[in-house]
Design an enzyme around this catalytic site. Structure first.
Site, PDB file in Angstrom:
ATOM      1  N   SER A   1       0.709  -1.170  -0.155  1.00 44.15           N
ATOM      2  CA  SER A   1       0.266   0.107   0.098  1.00 44.15           C
ATOM      3  C   SER A   1       0.931   1.309   0.038  1.00 44.15           C
ATOM      4  O   SER A   1       2.131   1.095   0.033  1.00 44.15           O
ATOM      5  CB  SER A   1      -0.872   0.026   1.074  1.00 44.15           C
ATOM      6  N   LYS A   2       0.272   2.447   0.167  1.00 41.89           N
ATOM      7  CA  LYS A   2       0.917   3.571   0.031  1.00 41.89           C
ATOM      8  C   LYS A   2       1.937   3.975   1.302  1.00 41.89           C
ATOM      9  O   LYS A   2       3.059   4.557   0.942  1.00 41.89           O
ATOM     10  CB  LYS A   2       0.064   4.802  -0.127  1.00 41.89           C
ATOM     11  N   ARG A   3       1.742   3.128   2.073  1.00 45.82           N
ATOM     12  CA  ARG A   3       2.725   3.237   3.184  1.00 45.82           C
ATOM     13  C   ARG A   3       4.323   2.646   2.726  1.00 45.82           C
ATOM     14  O   ARG A   3       5.050   2.788   3.389  1.00 45.82           O
ATOM     15  CB  ARG A   3       2.257   2.332   4.520  1.00 45.82           C
TER      16      ARG A   3
ATOM     17  N   GLY B   1       5.505   3.330  -0.198  1.00 49.92           N
ATOM     18  CA  GLY B   1       6.136   3.928  -1.355  1.00 49.92           C
ATOM     19  C   GLY B   1       5.103   3.918  -2.275  1.00 49.92           C
ATOM     20  O   GLY B   1       4.024   3.797  -1.990  1.00 49.92           O
TER      21      GLY B   1
END
Ligand code: GLU
Length: 484
Positions: free
Chosen positions: A246-248, A250
């Site tokens: 996920s966005k966490r 990158g």
């Protein structure tokens, strides 16, 4: 494998092209091309609230960026609403779907009760048992009705998965789900099957988060009496902390990697190896090599980890092995974007720019590193690196060295060849009875502002005599002031 393999990529345009979807697209592409088959493209855009035009465009652009050329026109589900309806009604005519008049409130109340009692939460099939009379009565009143598929009430639902083997689920856990809502719009799992059937899809290759859907979808194939396609559910990509990417972790949008200076060739290669391996120790593989080697049997069961460090390593390999003209063609936009040069200037100095590329291509990881590392080739506006200054510009004796160097270099030819520069510097060092490094480090700092970079003599040749002399003069002046 027969030569009529047909795969598809079916993104939902509710965001940009996610790396997971891109990986799925790549597997479908490789499998199709390996088998001389087709890859079709279906945009699953029936949800008007979640599907945006800009996302459709972004997904198409990302597919093109990865050169995932599909066959035929893109099929938009939003243009096929009537087809789905027609097939839903067909299923009802076949006696394999029935109308449900239950209201949302009624269904919600039942659901809550079932949850509290820890009982089966699915639809209780109340409307399956309605009499024809009652049905007519409800229709006459205009009560909204949805269409539900008849799911077998006992036994095991099963399908054979190329990656996961035989998968089963108890029909008792499945209910008669809605295939067409009361507004006439069909639901996702139903549309998906109708399309896959009509498009002649032979292999459905997708993330294993869809396994739960596949059980439902198999019921649709069975109820129509259609052959099921082959299924291959591929393990989801995880981040380094082993949670779903996920966005966490990158960037998750493929095109963000373009912005970061990752080459599409490297991205393609990297994603191909997330959940698949050629069976030998190859990692850098051309598209053709990947196509030749790709089989679904080699899809690994374990979840692959998205390692950005490996992606950068791979990208660096691609840059290093790429033709200089090709790199320049791509990196020039990054340079222009960084304000180092202009379109016209690149064209006018193509040959010179090629030399800069050649010097740096061994040292960069991404295209974005080029402007950072090449800055001093384009501008005189740079500061001296602080650490470098403490190390190499801390003694006023360096002034005399730089003056001697400047004089030495002034005597060289205008061609300012690498060899003659090297010879001049080394012979000066000999005369001064010092190690060449004592001259090399301050010279580099004076000419580039940096302490590291490509070979000094090579970069001096590319900078040219005039610039080198002027920059030495500038450093001398700076140091004279500093020590005055
Ligand atoms: N639209 C689905 C998704 O984006 C894919 C459906 C499928 O491959 O069957 O996850």
């Amino acid at each position: 494998m027969s030569d009529n393999v047909v795969t598809r990529i079916a993104p939902s345009p509710s965001g940009f092209l996610h790396v997971g979807t891109a990986r799925t697209a790549i597997f479908n592409y490789l499998f199709a091309r390996h088998n001389d088959g087709k890859l079709l493209f279906r945009m699953e855009d029936t949800d008007p609230e979640r599907s945006k035009e800009e996302w459709k465009e972004a997904i198409i652009n990302a597919m093109k960026w990865l050169k995932l050329d599909w066959d035929g026109e893109i099929i938009y589900q939003s243009q096929r609403i009537d087809i789905y309806k027609e097939y839903a009604l067909k299923l009802q005519e076949l006696g394999n779907a029935y109308y449900c008049y239950c209201t949302p409130d009624e269904l919600e109340a039942k659901r809550k009760k079932a949850l509290e009692a820890k009982e089966f939460v699915g639809y209780d099939r109340k409307c399956l048992h309605l009499s024809e009379e009652r049905r007519q009565e409800l229709d006459a009143k205009g009560v909204p009705k949805a269409l539900r598929i008849k799911t077998p009430h006992e036994g095991l639902a099963s399908f054979s998965d190329i990656v996961g083997g035989d998968l089963t689920r108890d029909y008792l856990e499945m209910d008669d789900w809605v295939i067409m809502r009361s507004d006439g719009r069909c639901t996702y799992n139903f549309c998906c099957v109708v399309d896959d059937h009509l498009m002649g899809i032979t292999h459905v290759i997708r993330g294993n988060d869809h396994i739960i859907n596949t059980f439902r979808q198999c019921t649709v194939y069975d109820r129509f009496g259609w052959d099921r396609p082959n299924f291959a559910h591929i393990p989801l990509i995880l981040g380094k902390d082993r949670s779903k990417i996920s966005k966490r972790h990158g960037a998750v949008s493929v095109m963000d990697y373009d912005t970061q200076g990752i080459l599409p060739e490297a991205m393609f290669n990297f994603l191909s190896l997330l959940g698949w391996a050629p069976g030998d120790d190859r990692e850098i593989m051309t598209r053709q090599e990947l196509i030749d080697a790709f089989t679904l049997e080699r899809v690994t069961g374990a979840n692959p980890i998205f390692d950005p460090v490996k992606l950068e390593w791979m990208n660096a390999e691609y840059i290093r092995n790429m033709d200089d003209n090709e790199i320049l063609d791509r990196v020039r936009w990054v340079m222009i974007d960084a304000g180092l040069t202009t379109r016209l200037s690149v064209e006018a100095h193509w040959h010179w720019m090629l030399q800069v590329v050649r010097l740096l291509k061994e040292r960069v990881k991404t295209l974005r590193d080029f402007p950072t590392q090449a800055r001093y080739f384009f501008t005189d506006e740079y500061e001296y690196d602080e650490k470098g200054e403490r190390k190499h510009f801390s003694d006023s004796a360096v002034i005399a060295l730089l003056i001697a160097l400047r004089d030495e270099f002034s005597g060289l030819s205008d061609g300012f060849g690498e060899d003659e520069i090297e010879k001049a510097l080394r012979s000066l060092a000999e005369r001064l009875e010092m190690k060449p490094a004592k001259l090399i480090h301050p010279t580099r700092l004076a000419l580039t502002g940096l302490t590291g970079g490509p070979g000094l003599f090579e970069l001096m040749h590319v900078l040219g005599k005039e610039k080198c002399i002027a920059r030495l003069d500038r450093a001398i002046e700076y140091l004279e002031e500093k020590f005055s």
